[in-house]
Write a protein that holds these residues in place. Structure first.
Motif, PDB file in Angstrom:
ATOM      1  N   GLU A  80     -12.199  -9.117   3.543  1.00  0.00           N
ATOM      2  CA  GLU A  80     -10.846  -8.978   4.086  1.00  0.00           C
ATOM      3  C   GLU A  80      -9.823  -8.633   3.003  1.00  0.00           C
ATOM      4  N   ILE A  81      -9.812  -9.418   1.935  1.00  0.00           N
ATOM      5  CA  ILE A  81      -8.817  -9.215   0.877  1.00  0.00           C
ATOM      6  C   ILE A  81      -9.069  -7.906   0.125  1.00  0.00           C
ATOM      7  N   ALA A  82     -10.338  -7.585  -0.102  1.00  0.00           N
ATOM      8  CA  ALA A  82     -10.657  -6.341  -0.802  1.00  0.00           C
ATOM      9  C   ALA A  82     -10.189  -5.125  -0.004  1.00  0.00           C
ATOM     10  N   LYS A  83     -10.444  -5.141   1.293  1.00  0.00           N
ATOM     11  CA  LYS A  83     -10.042  -4.011   2.124  1.00  0.00           C
ATOM     12  C   LYS A  83      -8.517  -3.883   2.193  1.00  0.00           C
ATOM     13  N   LYS A  84      -7.837  -5.016   2.308  1.00  0.00           N
ATOM     14  CA  LYS A  84      -6.377  -4.983   2.394  1.00  0.00           C
ATOM     15  C   LYS A  84      -5.740  -4.483   1.105  1.00  0.00           C
ATOM     16  N   SER A  85      -6.388  -4.763  -0.004  1.00  0.00           N
ATOM     17  CA  SER A  85      -5.808  -4.374  -1.297  1.00  0.00           C
ATOM     18  C   SER A  85      -6.395  -3.070  -1.833  1.00  0.00           C
ATOM     19  N   GLY A  86      -7.245  -2.402  -1.036  1.00  0.00           N
ATOM     20  CA  GLY A  86      -7.827  -1.140  -1.478  1.00  0.00           C
ATOM     21  C   GLY A  86      -8.787  -1.305  -2.636  1.00  0.00           C
ATOM     22  N   GLY A 216      -4.715 -10.704  -4.096  1.00  0.00           N
ATOM     23  CA  GLY A 216      -4.643  -9.465  -3.327  1.00  0.00           C
ATOM     24  C   GLY A 216      -3.226  -8.926  -3.251  1.00  0.00           C
ATOM     25  N   ASN A 217      -2.257  -9.823  -3.036  1.00  0.00           N
ATOM     26  CA  ASN A 217      -0.860  -9.407  -2.976  1.00  0.00           C
ATOM     27  C   ASN A 217      -0.397  -8.809  -4.301  1.00  0.00           C
ATOM     28  N   ALA A 218      -0.882  -9.367  -5.414  1.00  0.00           N
ATOM     29  CA  ALA A 218      -0.515  -8.842  -6.735  1.00  0.00           C
ATOM     30  C   ALA A 218      -1.036  -7.417  -6.912  1.00  0.00           C
ATOM     31  N   ILE A 219      -2.266  -7.187  -6.464  1.00  0.00           N
ATOM     32  CA  ILE A 219      -2.849  -5.848  -6.560  1.00  0.00           C
ATOM     33  C   ILE A 219      -2.036  -4.853  -5.730  1.00  0.00           C
ATOM     34  N   ILE A 220      -1.701  -5.266  -4.516  1.00  0.00           N
ATOM     35  CA  ILE A 220      -0.921  -4.409  -3.622  1.00  0.00           C
ATOM     36  C   ILE A 220       0.457  -4.113  -4.201  1.00  0.00           C
ATOM     37  N   GLU A 221       1.088  -5.147  -4.745  1.00  0.00           N
ATOM     38  CA  GLU A 221       2.419  -4.977  -5.327  1.00  0.00           C
ATOM     39  C   GLU A 221       2.395  -3.974  -6.476  1.00  0.00           C
ATOM     40  N   ASN A 237      -1.858 -12.695   6.482  1.00  0.00           N
ATOM     41  CA  ASN A 237      -0.650 -12.995   5.718  1.00  0.00           C
ATOM     42  C   ASN A 237      -0.244 -11.871   4.791  1.00  0.00           C
ATOM     43  N   MET A 238      -1.160 -10.953   4.535  1.00  0.00           N
ATOM     44  CA  MET A 238      -0.880  -9.904   3.576  1.00  0.00           C
ATOM     45  C   MET A 238      -0.391  -8.631   4.251  1.00  0.00           C
ATOM     46  N   ALA A 239      -0.205  -8.649   5.552  1.00  0.00           N
ATOM     47  CA  ALA A 239       0.089  -7.427   6.303  1.00  0.00           C
ATOM     48  C   ALA A 239       1.284  -6.667   5.740  1.00  0.00           C
ATOM     49  N   SER A 240       2.336  -7.365   5.406  1.00  0.00           N
ATOM     50  CA  SER A 240       3.536  -6.675   4.955  1.00  0.00           C
ATOM     51  C   SER A 240       3.356  -6.044   3.594  1.00  0.00           C
ATOM     52  N   GLU A 241       2.300  -6.444   2.888  1.00  0.00           N
ATOM     53  CA  GLU A 241       2.090  -5.926   1.536  1.00  0.00           C
ATOM     54  C   GLU A 241       0.929  -4.942   1.458  1.00  0.00           C
ATOM     55  N   ALA A 242       0.213  -4.740   2.566  1.00  0.00           N
ATOM     56  CA  ALA A 242      -1.076  -4.067   2.454  1.00  0.00           C
ATOM     57  C   ALA A 242      -1.004  -2.561   2.427  1.00  0.00           C
ATOM     58  N   ALA A 243      -0.396  -1.983   1.429  1.00  0.00           N
ATOM     59  CA  ALA A 243      -0.415  -0.536   1.225  1.00  0.00           C
ATOM     60  C   ALA A 243      -1.623  -0.215   0.382  1.00  0.00           C
ATOM     61  N   LEU A 244      -2.561   0.541   0.949  1.00  0.00           N
ATOM     62  CA  LEU A 244      -3.817   0.772   0.278  1.00  0.00           C
ATOM     63  C   LEU A 244      -3.843   2.119  -0.434  1.00  0.00           C
TER      64      LEU A 244
END
Length: 248
Positions: A80-86, A216-221, A237-244
């Motif tokens: 889940e976290i890997a996919k959300k963070s690309g 994951g959020n740090a990677i996305i940021e 919880n990461m939806a708002s940050e999940a730009a891959l």
């Protein structure tokens, strides 16, 4: 941003029984309670921030991260976290040589894709039933082990590990190749082998999620600040940050 209270509520401070501890974890511990080592949440927070800052910088610079966690409690979260963070991930079984022998791993991935093509083209239907059954069994195993790294053409810039004891081969391969390691290290682990150890419970799903979501959020940021803009995955919880991003 995760708060100290979040770490406490998630049970990140519960370690193993005292007869299973690694003395090298002593600097991160508060003491014993009922024969269980307790991890200092302040140390967890400090180490988590340091690890998150490193991964944000890595991501900002275009580096790809590999998440590893094959224990039952971590498998779903890792994916889940890997996919959300690309990021890439291994959550079923670490195949020896995943990092140190990528040529062989790429051959296995090529075979997996070849079998997929047989299915997609309809060629599989014209093969003998026994052969089809054998190929499908093989392909199911390949997908479980390789789905998360099928597009990993080169070594990752960093690796994130859940449970350094269970994933000791992954730790060893990353160290051989000087790949920076971020890892959740429980009281039975050795933090000295890890570049960015995060002392925390690595058995509780809540604990693992709290740590991984912050990472994951740090990677996305980092990716967002670098100007990468790809579709957002709206989940958790990461939806708002999940730009891959899909750069390797």
């Amino acid at each position: 941003m995760v708060e100290l209270e979040d770490l406490i509520k998630s049970g990140t401070y519960f370690g193993h029984r005292k007869d299973r501890w690694n003395p090298k974890m002593a600097p991160f511990l508060l003491g014993l309670k009922g024969g269980i080592h307790l991890i200092n949440p302040n140390k967890t927070m400090e180490c988590l921030k340091r690890a998150a800052d490193f991964l944000k910088k890595t991501s900002f610079e275009g580096g790809k991260v590999l998440f590893v966690g094959c224990k039952r409690q971590a498998q779903g979260l890792i994916e889940e976290i890997a996919k959300k963070s690309g990021s890439f991930y291994v959550n079923y079984r670490w195949l020896g040589g995943t990092l140190t022998n990528m040529v062989t791993i790429r051959k296995s991935i090529a075979r997996m894709k070849w079998i997929d093509q047989l299915e997609a083209s309809g060629t599989m239907e014209r093969l003998p039933k026994k052969e089809v059954a054998k190929l499908r069994r093989e392909n199911a195993k390949l997908h479980r082990s390789l789905d998360g790294i099928k597009d990993m053409e080169r070594l990752p810039a960093a690796i994130v590990i859940v449970d350094v004891v269970k994933e000791e081969i992954a730790v060893s391969e990353a160290r051989k190749l000087d790949i920076p390691i971020v890892a959740i290290v429980d009281t039975n682990g050795n933090p000295e082998n890890i570049d960015y150890p995060i002392p925390a419970n690595d058995d509780s799903i809540r604990s693992i999620r709290t740590i991984l979501e912050e990472i994951g959020n740090a990677i996305i940021e980092g990716k967002k600040e670098a100007g990468f803009s790809l579709p957002v995955e709206n989940s958790g919880n990461m939806a708002s940050e999940a730009a891959l991003v899909s750069t390797n």
